[in-house]
Design a protein around this motif. Structure first.
Motif, PDB file in Angstrom:
ATOM      1  N   GLN A   9     -22.732  12.587 -53.734  1.00 11.13           N
ATOM      2  CA  GLN A   9     -21.491  12.527 -54.505  1.00 11.13           C
ATOM      3  C   GLN A   9     -21.020  11.073 -54.620  1.00 11.13           C
ATOM      4  O   GLN A   9     -21.068  10.326 -53.644  1.00 11.13           O
ATOM      5  CB  GLN A   9     -20.420  13.356 -53.792  1.00 11.13           C
ATOM      6  CG  GLN A   9     -19.186  13.520 -54.640  1.00 11.13           C
ATOM      7  CD  GLN A   9     -18.307  14.659 -54.141  1.00 11.13           C
ATOM      8  OE1 GLN A   9     -18.799  15.668 -53.652  1.00 11.13           O
ATOM      9  NE2 GLN A   9     -17.019  14.490 -54.275  1.00 11.13           N
ATOM     10  N   TYR A  10     -20.607  10.694 -55.816  1.00 13.65           N
ATOM     11  CA  TYR A  10     -20.181   9.313 -56.065  1.00 13.65           C
ATOM     12  C   TYR A  10     -18.837   9.318 -56.785  1.00 13.65           C
ATOM     13  O   TYR A  10     -18.457  10.306 -57.412  1.00 13.65           O
ATOM     14  CB  TYR A  10     -21.204   8.592 -56.956  1.00 13.65           C
ATOM     15  CG  TYR A  10     -22.541   8.396 -56.278  1.00 13.65           C
ATOM     16  CD1 TYR A  10     -22.778   7.297 -55.464  1.00 13.65           C
ATOM     17  CD2 TYR A  10     -23.574   9.324 -56.463  1.00 13.65           C
ATOM     18  CE1 TYR A  10     -23.995   7.116 -54.828  1.00 13.65           C
ATOM     19  CE2 TYR A  10     -24.794   9.156 -55.834  1.00 13.65           C
ATOM     20  CZ  TYR A  10     -25.006   8.049 -55.022  1.00 13.65           C
ATOM     21  OH  TYR A  10     -26.211   7.877 -54.399  1.00 13.65           O
ATOM     22  N   ASP A  11     -18.167   8.164 -56.732  1.00  6.62           N
ATOM     23  CA  ASP A  11     -16.956   8.004 -57.551  1.00  6.62           C
ATOM     24  C   ASP A  11     -17.355   7.591 -58.961  1.00  6.62           C
ATOM     25  O   ASP A  11     -16.726   7.978 -59.942  1.00  6.62           O
ATOM     26  CB  ASP A  11     -16.054   6.906 -56.957  1.00  6.62           C
ATOM     27  CG  ASP A  11     -15.614   7.256 -55.556  1.00  6.62           C
ATOM     28  OD1 ASP A  11     -15.038   8.338 -55.403  1.00  6.62           O
ATOM     29  OD2 ASP A  11     -15.885   6.467 -54.633  1.00  6.62           O
ATOM     30  N   VAL A  12     -18.405   6.760 -59.041  1.00  9.23           N
ATOM     31  CA  VAL A  12     -18.816   6.218 -60.342  1.00  9.23           C
ATOM     32  C   VAL A  12     -20.338   6.295 -60.456  1.00  9.23           C
ATOM     33  O   VAL A  12     -21.043   5.860 -59.538  1.00  9.23           O
ATOM     34  CB  VAL A  12     -18.399   4.727 -60.470  1.00  9.23           C
ATOM     35  CG1 VAL A  12     -18.940   4.118 -61.753  1.00  9.23           C
ATOM     36  CG2 VAL A  12     -16.894   4.567 -60.410  1.00  9.23           C
ATOM     37  N   ALA A  13     -20.832   6.830 -61.566  1.00  9.19           N
ATOM     38  CA  ALA A  13     -22.274   6.768 -61.835  1.00  9.19           C
ATOM     39  C   ALA A  13     -22.474   5.929 -63.079  1.00  9.19           C
ATOM     40  O   ALA A  13     -21.774   6.117 -64.086  1.00  9.19           O
ATOM     41  CB  ALA A  13     -22.836   8.165 -62.054  1.00  9.19           C
ATOM     42  N   ILE A  14     -23.409   4.969 -62.984  1.00  4.24           N
ATOM     43  CA  ILE A  14     -23.716   4.122 -64.146  1.00  4.24           C
ATOM     44  C   ILE A  14     -25.124   4.485 -64.591  1.00  4.24           C
ATOM     45  O   ILE A  14     -26.077   4.360 -63.816  1.00  4.24           O
ATOM     46  CB  ILE A  14     -23.631   2.625 -63.764  1.00  4.24           C
ATOM     47  CG1 ILE A  14     -22.209   2.280 -63.311  1.00  4.24           C
ATOM     48  CG2 ILE A  14     -24.062   1.752 -64.933  1.00  4.24           C
ATOM     49  CD1 ILE A  14     -22.043   0.853 -62.795  1.00  4.24           C
ATOM     50  N   LYS A  34     -17.567   4.441 -54.398  1.00  2.19           N
ATOM     51  CA  LYS A  34     -19.000   4.649 -54.137  1.00  2.19           C
ATOM     52  C   LYS A  34     -19.693   4.815 -55.482  1.00  2.19           C
ATOM     53  O   LYS A  34     -19.298   5.634 -56.310  1.00  2.19           O
ATOM     54  CB  LYS A  34     -19.161   5.896 -53.269  1.00  2.19           C
ATOM     55  CG  LYS A  34     -20.514   5.993 -52.635  1.00  2.19           C
ATOM     56  CD  LYS A  34     -20.510   6.921 -51.424  1.00  2.19           C
ATOM     57  CE  LYS A  34     -21.925   7.291 -50.998  1.00  2.19           C
ATOM     58  NZ  LYS A  34     -22.932   6.275 -51.098  1.00  2.19           N
ATOM     59  N   VAL A  35     -20.700   3.985 -55.687  1.00  2.00           N
ATOM     60  CA  VAL A  35     -21.279   3.860 -57.031  1.00  2.00           C
ATOM     61  C   VAL A  35     -22.791   4.105 -56.978  1.00  2.00           C
ATOM     62  O   VAL A  35     -23.452   3.694 -56.016  1.00  2.00           O
ATOM     63  CB  VAL A  35     -21.049   2.410 -57.566  1.00  2.00           C
ATOM     64  CG1 VAL A  35     -21.614   2.239 -58.965  1.00  2.00           C
ATOM     65  CG2 VAL A  35     -19.567   2.042 -57.529  1.00  2.00           C
ATOM     66  N   LYS A 107     -27.607  -5.999 -51.223  1.00  2.00           N
ATOM     67  CA  LYS A 107     -26.794  -6.387 -50.057  1.00  2.00           C
ATOM     68  C   LYS A 107     -25.510  -5.556 -49.966  1.00  2.00           C
ATOM     69  O   LYS A 107     -24.878  -5.507 -48.931  1.00  2.00           O
ATOM     70  CB  LYS A 107     -26.409  -7.876 -50.171  1.00  2.00           C
ATOM     71  CG  LYS A 107     -27.566  -8.833 -49.906  1.00  2.00           C
ATOM     72  CD  LYS A 107     -27.042 -10.262 -49.930  1.00  2.00           C
ATOM     73  CE  LYS A 107     -27.625 -11.071 -51.056  1.00  2.00           C
ATOM     74  NZ  LYS A 107     -26.911 -12.222 -51.487  1.00  2.00           N
ATOM     75  N   SER A 108     -25.115  -4.939 -51.095  1.00  2.00           N
ATOM     76  CA  SER A 108     -23.805  -4.275 -51.121  1.00  2.00           C
ATOM     77  C   SER A 108     -23.866  -2.957 -50.346  1.00  2.00           C
ATOM     78  O   SER A 108     -24.916  -2.331 -50.239  1.00  2.00           O
ATOM     79  CB  SER A 108     -23.374  -4.008 -52.554  1.00  2.00           C
ATOM     80  OG  SER A 108     -24.063  -2.892 -53.040  1.00  2.00           O
ATOM     81  N   LYS A 109     -22.714  -2.538 -49.823  1.00  2.00           N
ATOM     82  CA  LYS A 109     -22.695  -1.307 -49.007  1.00  2.00           C
ATOM     83  C   LYS A 109     -22.245  -0.110 -49.845  1.00  2.00           C
ATOM     84  O   LYS A 109     -22.392   1.024 -49.417  1.00  2.00           O
ATOM     85  CB  LYS A 109     -21.743  -1.512 -47.833  1.00  2.00           C
ATOM     86  CG  LYS A 109     -22.232  -2.602 -46.881  1.00  2.00           C
ATOM     87  CD  LYS A 109     -21.604  -2.433 -45.515  1.00  2.00           C
ATOM     88  CE  LYS A 109     -22.220  -3.349 -44.490  1.00  2.00           C
ATOM     89  NZ  LYS A 109     -22.031  -4.781 -44.798  1.00  2.00           N
ATOM     90  N   ASN A 110     -21.663  -0.381 -51.029  1.00  3.80           N
ATOM     91  CA  ASN A 110     -21.078   0.751 -51.765  1.00  3.80           C
ATOM     92  C   ASN A 110     -21.890   1.152 -53.001  1.00  3.80           C
ATOM     93  O   ASN A 110     -21.468   2.016 -53.762  1.00  3.80           O
ATOM     94  CB  ASN A 110     -19.641   0.426 -52.184  1.00  3.80           C
ATOM     95  CG  ASN A 110     -19.561  -0.736 -53.172  1.00  3.80           C
ATOM     96  OD1 ASN A 110     -20.264  -1.737 -53.027  1.00  3.80           O
ATOM     97  ND2 ASN A 110     -18.724  -0.604 -54.189  1.00  3.80           N
ATOM     98  N   ILE A 111     -23.051   0.488 -53.234  1.00  6.11           N
ATOM     99  CA  ILE A 111     -23.776   0.796 -54.483  1.00  6.11           C
ATOM    100  C   ILE A 111     -25.237   1.173 -54.203  1.00  6.11           C
ATOM    101  O   ILE A 111     -25.965   0.432 -53.541  1.00  6.11           O
ATOM    102  CB  ILE A 111     -23.709  -0.409 -55.454  1.00  6.11           C
ATOM    103  CG1 ILE A 111     -22.241  -0.770 -55.720  1.00  6.11           C
ATOM    104  CG2 ILE A 111     -24.442  -0.083 -56.761  1.00  6.11           C
ATOM    105  CD1 ILE A 111     -21.989  -1.808 -56.760  1.00  6.11           C
TER     106      ILE A 111
END
Ligand SMILES: Cc1cc2nc3c(=O)[nH]c(=O)nc-3n(C[C@H](O)[C@H](O)[C@H](O)COP(=O)(O)OP(=O)(O)OC[C@H]3O[C@@H](n4cnc5c(N)ncnc54)[C@H](O)[C@@H]3O)c2cc1C
Length: 379
Positions: A9-14, A34-35, A107-111
């Motif tokens: 589950q994510y907040d944003v999907a690209i 969370k992306v 490096k990012s933790k949210n993507i």
């Protein structure tokens, strides 16, 4: 375990890790959201593009600019120089763009970035979440930003074939050409840019509703290079592109959680094909939206309405009168101040810029097409 609660589950999907998808993903690094970024291509087999634009808008990728030009030649039967010293004409290689952004995303933790996943369906539900269904997984998300190309048909396209070449001796007399119009009975020109260290890009470009043959376009480029600079070069790589030119884009519904981005969202300037900076502007607006602020994706101002109308008229005229259009374009560069033309081409003109550019256009032809545009569908 319930299937829906076990799925990611994510907040944003690209959807799509191309120019618009990555431009937005980069801005979301470190945000509380969370992306996921989903793309059907392979990480190491990306379609390479060279994006050029006038520096009229600040964006986070300026340090990736590989090359910058302070003047460009526009040539028809005579020539004029477009002074770009206030808005340098800059170039970014998508290879550098991808590498920079993918490193930062890693490096990012949210993507999360997922390659080789072909999005087949998006199901919007009433609870504010959407299901994204690909050939190998399904995830649930709050917002969907979708950059998959749309299937809608566009009559006019900018079609170009480029050769990246290296000369075995430096070209002392080289001048970057924005448009070197050919004497073909079509809207056709050559484009050339220096890329540093003896490397250059040469392109053959058409604005057309016809299909074009890539091989003969490549031969045209070779002939052009040989005629102007001789045969002492090797081809490093090639580029081919088709950019839809249309003012007939369905705009996003500001209240929906499903948002189209990139070319399908109308980021291409219809009369020029320039897209990169509009993608950056749109990404900044989507960030405002995600941060709960008011945002304007396509300002419905009087100025923008005139610009879209002018784009449509220019495309109609180029389609019906390709040869005369070359003179019209040349005169636009010749008769107006360089900064004014650059702001106009970059979609950032003042009202005064627009008025003066219209003033210097052939009025009778534009009035004729303005009247005709009321009864013909938009291009
Ligand atoms: C060769 C070329 C040169 C260009 N040069 C310039 C320039 O100089 N200046 C300028 O302003 N503009 C230029 N453009 C126009 C524009 O800037 C680019 O096309 C830009 O890449 C568009 O960004 P985008 O995000 O809309 O599409 P893309 O960058 O194409 O991204 C779309 C992404 O979606 C993915 N995708 C597609 N279908 C699916 C699916 N079903 N599931 C999952 N993923 C999917 C693709 O793999 C791709 O990564 C150029 C275009 C081309 C083709």
């Amino acid at each position: 375990m319930d299937y829906l609660t076990s799925m990611k589950q994510y907040d944003v999907a690209i959807i799509g890790a191309g120019c618009s998808g990555l431009s937005l993903a980069y801005r979301l690094i470190g945000s509380p959201l969370k992306v996921c970024v989903l793309d059907n291509s392979k990480r190491d087999n990306r379609y390479r593009k060279t994006w050029s634009y006038w520096n009229t808008y600040e964006h986070p990728f300026q340090h990736l600019q590989a090359n910058s030009n302070s003047s460009l030649v526009v040539k028809n039967s005579s020539q004029t120089i477009l002074d770009c010293s206030n808005y340098n004409y800059s170039t970014i290689d998508s290879y550098d763009f991808d590498n920079f952004i993918f490193d930062e995303l890693e490096k990012s933790k949210n993507i999360d970035v997922v390659f080789e996943t072909n999005i087949e369906d998006i199901q919007l539900s009433d609870d504010g979440y959407s299901l994204i269904i690909s050939d190998n997984e399904t995830c649930k998300t709050g917002y969907v930003f979708d950059s998959r190309p749309s299937n809608s048909f566009s009559t006019m396209k900018q079609i170009f074939k480029g050769l990246f070449v290296e000369f075995h001796h430096p070209l002392k007399d080289f001048q970057a050409h924005l448009m070197d119009f050919s004497d073909k009975n079509q809207f056709h020109f050559f484009y050339s840019l220096p890329l540093g260290k003896g490397k250059y890009l040469f392109e053959s470009t058409y604005y057309t509703s016809l299909e074009m043959d890539k091989e003969s376009m490549a031969s045209e480029v070779h002939d052009y290079i040989v005629e102007k600079y001789g045969e002492d070069y090797s081809v490093i790589r090639e580029e081919y592109g088709e950019i839809p030119l249309t003012t007939n884009t369905k705009l996003n519904n500001n209240k929906s959680n499903y948002i189209k981005i990139g070319i399908p969202a109308g980021s291409t300037r219809a009369s020029t094909g320039y897209t990169f900076l509009n993608i950056q502007k749109q990404a900044d607006e989507y960030m405002k939206m995600l941060n709960g602020k008011s945002f304007i994706e396509h300002p419905k101002t009087f100025k923008n309405k005139i610009l879209r109308k002018m784009d449509n008229l220019l495309l109609m005229i180029i389609k019906d009168h390709p040869t005369e259009s070359k003179n019209i374009l040349f005169e636009m560069f010749n008769r107006n101040q360089a900064q004014r033309v650059i702001r106009f081409l970059s979609d950032t003109p003042s009202l005064m810029d627009i008025i003066l550019i219209i003033w210097n256009m052939p009025k009778l032809l534009f009035i004729k097409y303005a009247i005709r545009s009321f009864t013909t569908p938009k291009i």
